[in-house]
Design an enzyme around this catalytic site. Structure first.
Site, PDB file in Angstrom:
ATOM      1  N   ASP A 163      47.579  10.317 -55.306  1.00 11.21           N
ATOM      2  CA  ASP A 163      46.938  11.594 -55.672  1.00 11.21           C
ATOM      3  C   ASP A 163      46.692  12.459 -54.437  1.00 11.21           C
ATOM      4  O   ASP A 163      46.947  13.666 -54.457  1.00 11.21           O
ATOM      5  CB  ASP A 163      45.575  11.338 -56.337  1.00 11.21           C
ATOM      6  CG  ASP A 163      45.687  11.062 -57.831  1.00 11.21           C
ATOM      7  OD1 ASP A 163      46.741  11.348 -58.435  1.00 11.21           O
ATOM      8  OD2 ASP A 163      44.697  10.559 -58.395  1.00 11.21           O
ATOM      9  N   HIS A 200      46.776   4.364 -56.043  1.00 15.18           N
ATOM     10  CA  HIS A 200      46.900   5.589 -56.844  1.00 15.18           C
ATOM     11  C   HIS A 200      46.095   6.732 -56.212  1.00 15.18           C
ATOM     12  O   HIS A 200      46.502   7.893 -56.276  1.00 15.18           O
ATOM     13  CB  HIS A 200      46.493   5.391 -58.302  1.00 15.18           C
ATOM     14  CG  HIS A 200      46.803   6.615 -59.112  1.00 15.18           C
ATOM     15  ND1 HIS A 200      48.075   6.899 -59.567  1.00 15.18           N
ATOM     16  CD2 HIS A 200      46.037   7.675 -59.448  1.00 15.18           C
ATOM     17  CE1 HIS A 200      48.067   8.072 -60.166  1.00 15.18           C
ATOM     18  NE2 HIS A 200      46.839   8.573 -60.111  1.00 15.18           N
ATOM     19  N   HIS A 250      40.232  14.723 -56.572  1.00 16.39           N
ATOM     20  CA  HIS A 250      40.954  15.997 -56.530  1.00 16.39           C
ATOM     21  C   HIS A 250      40.095  17.131 -55.959  1.00 16.39           C
ATOM     22  O   HIS A 250      40.566  17.937 -55.172  1.00 16.39           O
ATOM     23  CB  HIS A 250      41.443  16.367 -57.920  1.00 16.39           C
ATOM     24  CG  HIS A 250      42.394  15.365 -58.485  1.00 16.39           C
ATOM     25  ND1 HIS A 250      43.565  15.021 -57.832  1.00 16.39           N
ATOM     26  CD2 HIS A 250      42.351  14.619 -59.599  1.00 16.39           C
ATOM     27  CE1 HIS A 250      44.198  14.111 -58.550  1.00 16.39           C
ATOM     28  NE2 HIS A 250      43.483  13.846 -59.623  1.00 16.39           N
ATOM     29  N   HIS A 272      50.914  14.335 -59.578  1.00 13.32           N
ATOM     30  CA  HIS A 272      51.856  13.223 -59.425  1.00 13.32           C
ATOM     31  C   HIS A 272      53.266  13.741 -59.088  1.00 13.32           C
ATOM     32  O   HIS A 272      53.972  13.150 -58.274  1.00 13.32           O
ATOM     33  CB  HIS A 272      51.884  12.352 -60.680  1.00 13.32           C
ATOM     34  CG  HIS A 272      50.529  11.796 -61.019  1.00 13.32           C
ATOM     35  ND1 HIS A 272      50.219  11.289 -62.251  1.00 13.32           N
ATOM     36  CD2 HIS A 272      49.400  11.678 -60.277  1.00 13.32           C
ATOM     37  CE1 HIS A 272      48.964  10.888 -62.262  1.00 13.32           C
ATOM     38  NE2 HIS A 272      48.437  11.118 -61.067  1.00 13.32           N
TER      39      HIS A 272
END
Ligand SMILES: [Zn+2]
Length: 322
Positions: free
Chosen positions: A258, A254, A281, A91
């Site tokens: 990311d 979001h 991720h 973040h």
């Protein structure tokens, strides 16, 4: 400004690297460790990049933000060097990317960046409070020259992520959650740095999680510091946060937030279109590594004359930082 082509421009200017004007400090808890951590963001010389520093260790260990140094990607992006870790960097990396900061030191006295409110917004506020300063070196971009794609199939079906050449920086992300509260929201979004504001449209989107997962996370030593103050939490049917969502499509936004952070581990802003379906991720990192493994697929470029740069990027970097 020289980005209005019909008006002749006599002042050639370079797209420059940026750092912070001053030091700024914050403290909070780590999302996964639940441990209190003090953080300082500090200016750094041109061509330093973003460097995380574990100042609680003797000697201090520097962990440069690099896709090749990402170790653990279980629930977050974690840098690792000689057994020393810094977790949940994504973040903060997203905020630094969104505001076009090339060089900064991030001093931490624990192994995790504070989660703060679960979005990039508090980091944006901190960076704006420190101020942003141009440096006397050309900003470098990674220009993608051909398609690079990674795919993964598991119980949850197929997920993929790819880069395509694009004269600017654009991200398109889709998710496919079979959950009544998420299905009601937009599950696909495109964010182009050209005509949109990262600060207003992406930075405030919070991380999210499901009550059913909490037990598993706690058993695995994760999300010890997680709660309604720093995440959107859902039960089987609805959002549990009293104030509801910050954006009608906060979940997929979001994921874009990311991805912007994960991809900034390539060390430079991208000139590319990023498209992803159900990526996270681990897959974002795999895509970054795949790009780096194919030197014919990208090149580093800089613009001594902003008139020769993609005008969408010039407009993005000329945006006031709010
Ligand atoms: Zn996140």
């Amino acid at each position: 400004m020289c980005y209005n082509p019909p008006i002749p421009c006599f002042f050639k200017y370079m797209l420059k690297q940026r750092t912070l004007k001053s030091v700024i400090r914050a403290s909070g808890v780590g999302l996964h460790s639940g441990v209190k951590v003090n953080m300082s963001l500090r200016p750094a010389a041109a061509n330093t990049g973003i460097v995380f520093r574990r100042i609680d260790l003797d000697p201090v260990v520097d962990l440069p933000a690099s896709a090749l140094m990402v170790g653990d990607t279980l629930m977050c992006s974690c840098l690792e060097r000689d057994g020393v870790k810094v977790g949940t960097i994504e973040h903060l990396m997203s905020a630094l990317a969104g505001l076009g900061v090339d060089n900064a030191y991030v001093d931490l006295d624990a192994a995790e960046v504070p989660i703060l409110d679960g979005s990039a917004s508090p980091f944006v506020f901190l960076i704006q409070s420190a101020g942003i300063e141009d440096q006397q070196s050309a900003k470098k971009f990674i220009r993608v020259k051909r398609r690079i794609e990674v795919r993964e199939t598991d119980r949850g079906g197929e997920r993929w992520a790819r880069f395509d050449p694009y004269d600017g920086y654009r991200l398109t992300f889709s998710i496919a959650f079979n959950h009544p509260a998420i299905e009601r929201t937009g599950q696909e979004v495109t964010f182009d740095f050209a005509g949109n504001s990262y600060v207003r449209e992406i930075a405030r989107a919070r991380t999210f999680g499901f009550m059913q997962e909490v037990e598993w996370l706690h058993e695995n030593g994760l999300a010890q510091g997680g709660g309604l103050d720093n995440a959107v939490v859902l039960d089987e049917f609805r959002v549990l946060n009293a104030d509801g969502l910050r954006y009608s499509d906060e979940f997929v936004k979001h994921k874009v937030l990311d991805a912007i952070g994960d991809l900034y581990l390539l060390k430079h802003p991208l000139l590319a279109a990023f498209t992803a379906h159900k990526s996270g991720h681990a897959l974002n990192n795999l895509l970054a590594r795949e790009l780096l493994a194919h030197p014919d697929a990208w090149e580093l470029v800089s613009f001594e004359d902003a008139a020769r740069a993609p005008q969408s990027v010039v407009r993005w970097l000329a945006q006031p930082a709010y």
